[in-house]
Design a protein around this motif. Structure first.
Motif, mmCIF file in Angstrom:
data_model
loop_
_atom_site.group_PDB
_atom_site.id
_atom_site.type_symbol
_atom_site.label_atom_id
_atom_site.label_comp_id
_atom_site.label_asym_id
_atom_site.label_seq_id
_atom_site.Cartn_x
_atom_site.Cartn_y
_atom_site.Cartn_z
ATOM 1 N N ILE A 37 37.181 -11.360 9.205
ATOM 2 C CA ILE A 37 38.542 -11.639 8.764
ATOM 3 C C ILE A 37 39.453 -10.533 9.275
ATOM 4 N N VAL A 38 40.552 -10.915 9.922
ATOM 5 C CA VAL A 38 41.609 -9.983 10.311
ATOM 6 C C VAL A 38 42.801 -10.340 9.443
ATOM 7 N N CYS A 39 43.246 -9.374 8.619
ATOM 8 C CA CYS A 39 44.253 -9.695 7.607
ATOM 9 C C CYS A 39 45.146 -8.492 7.323
ATOM 10 N N GLY A 40 46.094 -8.696 6.417
ATOM 11 C CA GLY A 40 46.952 -7.627 5.959
ATOM 12 C C GLY A 40 46.211 -6.707 5.005
ATOM 13 N N ALA A 41 46.812 -5.563 4.772
ATOM 14 C CA ALA A 41 46.234 -4.588 3.842
ATOM 15 C C ALA A 41 47.142 -4.489 2.627
ATOM 16 N N ALA A 42 46.545 -4.276 1.469
ATOM 17 C CA ALA A 42 47.316 -4.128 0.236
ATOM 18 C C ALA A 42 46.626 -3.125 -0.668
ATOM 19 N N GLY A 43 47.310 -2.764 -1.699
ATOM 20 C CA GLY A 43 46.776 -1.798 -2.644
ATOM 21 C C GLY A 43 45.931 -2.456 -3.706
ATOM 22 N N GLU A 44 46.338 -2.289 -4.939
ATOM 23 C CA GLU A 44 45.544 -2.761 -6.073
ATOM 24 C C GLU A 44 45.644 -4.272 -6.246
ATOM 25 N N GLY A 45 44.629 -4.804 -6.906
ATOM 26 C CA GLY A 45 44.600 -6.223 -7.213
ATOM 27 C C GLY A 45 43.223 -6.601 -7.701
ATOM 28 N N ALA A 46 43.075 -7.828 -8.130
ATOM 29 C CA ALA A 46 41.789 -8.303 -8.636
ATOM 30 C C ALA A 46 40.841 -8.570 -7.476
ATOM 31 N N GLU A 47 39.683 -7.983 -7.538
ATOM 32 C CA GLU A 47 38.681 -8.168 -6.485
ATOM 33 C C GLU A 47 38.063 -9.562 -6.587
ATOM 34 N N LEU A 48 37.600 -10.063 -5.475
ATOM 35 C CA LEU A 48 36.856 -11.310 -5.418
ATOM 36 C C LEU A 48 35.657 -11.040 -4.525
ATOM 37 N N ARG A 49 34.473 -11.110 -5.106
ATOM 38 C CA ARG A 49 33.265 -10.820 -4.327
ATOM 39 C C ARG A 49 33.014 -11.942 -3.329
ATOM 40 N N PHE A 50 32.571 -11.522 -2.147
ATOM 41 C CA PHE A 50 32.201 -12.493 -1.129
ATOM 42 C C PHE A 50 30.996 -11.960 -0.381
ATOM 43 N N HIS A 51 30.406 -12.795 0.435
ATOM 44 C CA HIS A 51 29.158 -12.484 1.129
ATOM 45 C C HIS A 51 29.274 -11.157 1.884
ATOM 46 N N ALA A 52 28.267 -10.323 1.738
ATOM 47 C CA ALA A 52 28.280 -8.988 2.338
ATOM 48 C C ALA A 52 28.334 -9.018 3.860
ATOM 49 N N SER A 53 27.942 -10.121 4.481
ATOM 50 C CA SER A 53 27.938 -10.190 5.938
ATOM 51 C C SER A 53 29.325 -10.414 6.537
ATOM 52 N N ILE A 54 30.327 -10.703 5.723
ATOM 53 C CA ILE A 54 31.682 -10.944 6.228
ATOM 54 C C ILE A 54 32.372 -9.595 6.425
ATOM 55 N N ALA A 55 32.740 -9.304 7.660
ATOM 56 C CA ALA A 55 33.455 -8.062 7.975
ATOM 57 C C ALA A 55 34.952 -8.318 7.833
ATOM 58 N N VAL A 56 35.642 -7.416 7.131
ATOM 59 C CA VAL A 56 37.083 -7.556 6.917
ATOM 60 C C VAL A 56 37.797 -6.408 7.625
ATOM 61 N N PHE A 57 38.760 -6.767 8.460
ATOM 62 C CA PHE A 57 39.588 -5.799 9.170
ATOM 63 C C PHE A 57 40.992 -5.908 8.575
ATOM 64 N N ALA A 58 41.275 -5.061 7.588
ATOM 65 C CA ALA A 58 42.571 -5.072 6.900
ATOM 66 C C ALA A 58 43.499 -4.106 7.620
ATOM 67 N N VAL A 59 44.598 -4.630 8.148
ATOM 68 C CA VAL A 59 45.514 -3.853 8.972
ATOM 69 C C VAL A 59 46.918 -3.959 8.370
ATOM 70 N N GLU A 60 47.492 -2.829 8.023
ATOM 71 C CA GLU A 60 48.800 -2.837 7.367
ATOM 72 C C GLU A 60 49.928 -3.245 8.315
ATOM 73 N N ASP A 61 49.975 -2.684 9.502
ATOM 74 C CA ASP A 61 51.066 -2.923 10.449
ATOM 75 C C ASP A 61 50.913 -4.294 11.126
ATOM 76 N N PRO A 62 51.931 -5.173 11.015
ATOM 77 C CA PRO A 62 51.816 -6.520 11.587
ATOM 78 C C PRO A 62 51.576 -6.532 13.101
ATOM 79 N N GLY A 63 52.233 -5.653 13.835
ATOM 80 C CA GLY A 63 52.021 -5.596 15.277
ATOM 81 C C GLY A 63 50.608 -5.172 15.624
#
Length: 159
Positions: free
Chosen positions: A38-64
């Protein structure tokens, strides 16, 4: 199968129904043995949602920078499918996905205000609408949303 999901919304933690829905889909696919990123935005606090450990998340704050990371992940991961969630108000992720993975883009239509077409759109964009129309697939969250897409884009959507 390798699946890459992209959106501007935060996925760690997820914000709102579209992100949670997409994470549940990705989790189900990972549980069936598919690889996911997953390539997505980055954020601070919030409710976690567990998902499969094999999913790599690339959270990037800057839209460009997020668009650059998407391009890089498509090049390195070689996904079979790139899922672009409608939480992409400027349609930059959609443009990059169609450019870097032509024929392998599926548009996940959640929020009509974020679509690049139709009267509910906050940011109508003729070129963005054409990119959705040219996607390998469009998935809508309901029959009502599929009807909206067909009426305003002229494209059938799977529900």
């Amino acid at each position: 199968m390798r699946i890459l999901l992209t959106a501007n919304a935060s996925y760690v933690p997820p914000r709102g129904g579209a992100t949670r829905s997409n994470l549940i889909w990705m989790d189900q696919m990972a549980g069936a043995g598919h690889q996911g990123r997953i390539v997505c935005g980055a954020a601070g606090e919030g409710a976690e949602l567990r998902f499969h450990a094999s999913i790599a998340v690339f959270a990037v704050e800057d839209p460009g920078r997020r668009i650059q990371v998407l391009r890089q992940q498509i090049r390195e991961f070689h996904p079979d499918w790139v899922l672009v969630s409608s939480e992409d108000l400027g349609h930059g992720l959609l443009r990059e996905a169609q450019h870097s993975a032509p024929g392998r883009v599926v548009y996940l239509a959640h929020t009509p205000q974020f679509f690049p077409f139709g009267p509910a759109s906050w940011n109508p964009d003729r070129e963005g609408g054409e990119l959705v129309r040219d996607a390998a697939g469009v998935v809508a969250i309901s029959r009502h949303m599929a009807d909206y897409i067909e009426r305003w884009l002229g494209r059938r959507a799977a529900v």
